[in-house]
Enzyme design. Structure first.
Site, PDB file in Angstrom:
ATOM      1  N   HIS A  76     -55.950   7.663  -7.852  1.00 25.12           N
ATOM      2  CA  HIS A  76     -55.610   7.673  -6.429  1.00 25.12           C
ATOM      3  C   HIS A  76     -54.113   7.432  -6.296  1.00 25.12           C
ATOM      4  O   HIS A  76     -53.518   6.665  -7.066  1.00 25.12           O
ATOM      5  CB  HIS A  76     -56.366   6.563  -5.693  1.00 25.12           C
TER       6      HIS A  76
ATOM      7  N   ASN B  56     -51.077   7.349  -2.904  1.00 21.51           N
ATOM      8  CA  ASN B  56     -50.630   7.703  -1.561  1.00 21.51           C
ATOM      9  C   ASN B  56     -49.329   6.984  -1.252  1.00 21.51           C
ATOM     10  O   ASN B  56     -49.059   5.896  -1.783  1.00 21.51           O
ATOM     11  CB  ASN B  56     -51.698   7.377  -0.501  1.00 21.51           C
TER      12      ASN B  56
ATOM     13  N   HIS C  96     -48.963   1.966 -16.261  1.00 19.54           N
ATOM     14  CA  HIS C  96     -48.216   0.847 -15.697  1.00 19.54           C
ATOM     15  C   HIS C  96     -46.727   0.939 -16.033  1.00 19.54           C
ATOM     16  O   HIS C  96     -45.878   0.614 -15.192  1.00 19.54           O
ATOM     17  CB  HIS C  96     -48.794  -0.475 -16.200  1.00 19.54           C
TER      18      HIS C  96
ATOM     19  N   GLY D  48     -58.294   8.530  15.205  1.00 18.67           N
ATOM     20  CA  GLY D  48     -58.582   9.928  15.537  1.00 18.67           C
ATOM     21  C   GLY D  48     -58.188  10.915  14.471  1.00 18.67           C
ATOM     22  O   GLY D  48     -57.916  12.080  14.778  1.00 18.67           O
TER      23      GLY D  48
END
Length: 293
Positions: free
Chosen positions: A130, A132, A163, A276
């Site tokens: 992952h 972002n 890492h 939303g």
């Protein structure tokens, strides 16, 4: 020096789109490079390619331009499911959400731009991942993001290399970043009801506003570059290795843990659903298959 909010809001989405394009190209190269003689029908498939889909944000009861985003989704022979999404949205926080966001109680208007990536692999020997990064503006503004590695079978060398890549990115800006953001990642990506970590960590940071916007933006770009450097190398390291049905079953159980965290605890999921956002894009992070004992 970038001095105005408008200039910053023009620069940030350009970077996220550029990073998206570079990551998608690197992942498609991995699809092309896959031989996988042991992999049967997977090797016989055509290399995967990203399919893009645009969406526009709506705000209940209001009309206007509230921004939107673009999904990039690939189902290939190395990547069982990988999404690389970008978005730039604006609007007004609900009353429920205002107290949780710095600067929103004074004024509920917000603007946010980011990139979000989750990769689930066919091989249980290739780690899921992952990543972002984002920039959010209320009456205040800050950067956030990070990346964490989620192997089905932890590999010490993979963990060390992952890492090390992010440590180098952090150390180039502030030697205190890596230990702080590593610990933050370990605390954040923890599944309380299982009393276990989701993966082997990485870095996580939020509310980054040092007072020097250009420096904070440069750091956020380096986080994206660090991911682009290390993760394709880890995939190449393992994607040709044979794996068994038992290893696949274990992978599906570990994916169940991933799904639990994202649906119950992940702040990005909550932010998207409560502001939303596009449900399909938000739930892109969920694995294509998972299992529970």
């Amino acid at each position: 020096m970038t001095s105005t909010t408008q200039e910053r809001q023009e620069l940030v989405p350009v970077w996220f789109r550029t990073l998206r394009d570079d990551i998608c190209a690197a992942f498609e190269e991995l699809e092309d490079a896959f031989v996988g003689e042991h992999a049967g029908q997977l090797a016989e498939r055509e290399p995967g390619r990203f399919v893009r889909k645009q969406w526009e944000r709506e705000q209940e009861g209001e009309t206007g331009d509230f921004g939107g985003g673009e999904m990039s989704l690939m189902r290939g022979r190395v990547f069982e499911k990988v999404g690389v999404n970008i978005s730039t949205v604006k609007g007004e926080f609900s009353r429920e959400f205002r107290a949780k966001m710095p600067g929103a109680e004074e004024n509920p208007q917000f603007w946010a731009s980011g990139i979000s990536l989750v990769a689930h692999m066919h091989s249980p020997l290739v780690p899921a991942v992952h990543m972002n990064t984002r920039f959010i503006v209320t009456t205040k503004s800050w950067f956030g993001g990070g990346s964490d590695l989620n192997p089905m079978y932890p590999d010490d060398q993979d963990t060390a290399d992952f890492h090390a890549s992010f440590k180098a990115a952090c150390d180039a800006h502030d030697p205190e970043y890596y230990p702080r953001f590593k610990e933050w990642c370990d605390e954040y990506f923890f599944i309380p009801h299982r009393n276990e970590a989701r993966g082997v960590g990485g870095i996580f940071y939020d509310y980054l506003d040092s007072g020097d916007w250009d420096t904070d933006f440069a750091f956020t770009k380096d986080v994206g570059r660090a991911f682009l450097d290390i993760y394709p190398r880890l995939v190449r390291r393992h994607m040709e290795r044979p794996w068994t049905d038992e290893q696949r079953r274990h992978q599906l159980f570990r994916r169940g843990r991933y799904a639990e965290f994202n649906l119950v605890y992940d702040r990005g999921t909550q932010f998207g659903l409560k502001t939303g956002g596009n449900v399909e894009a938000i739930l892109m992070s969920l694995p294509p298959e998972a299992a529970w004992p």
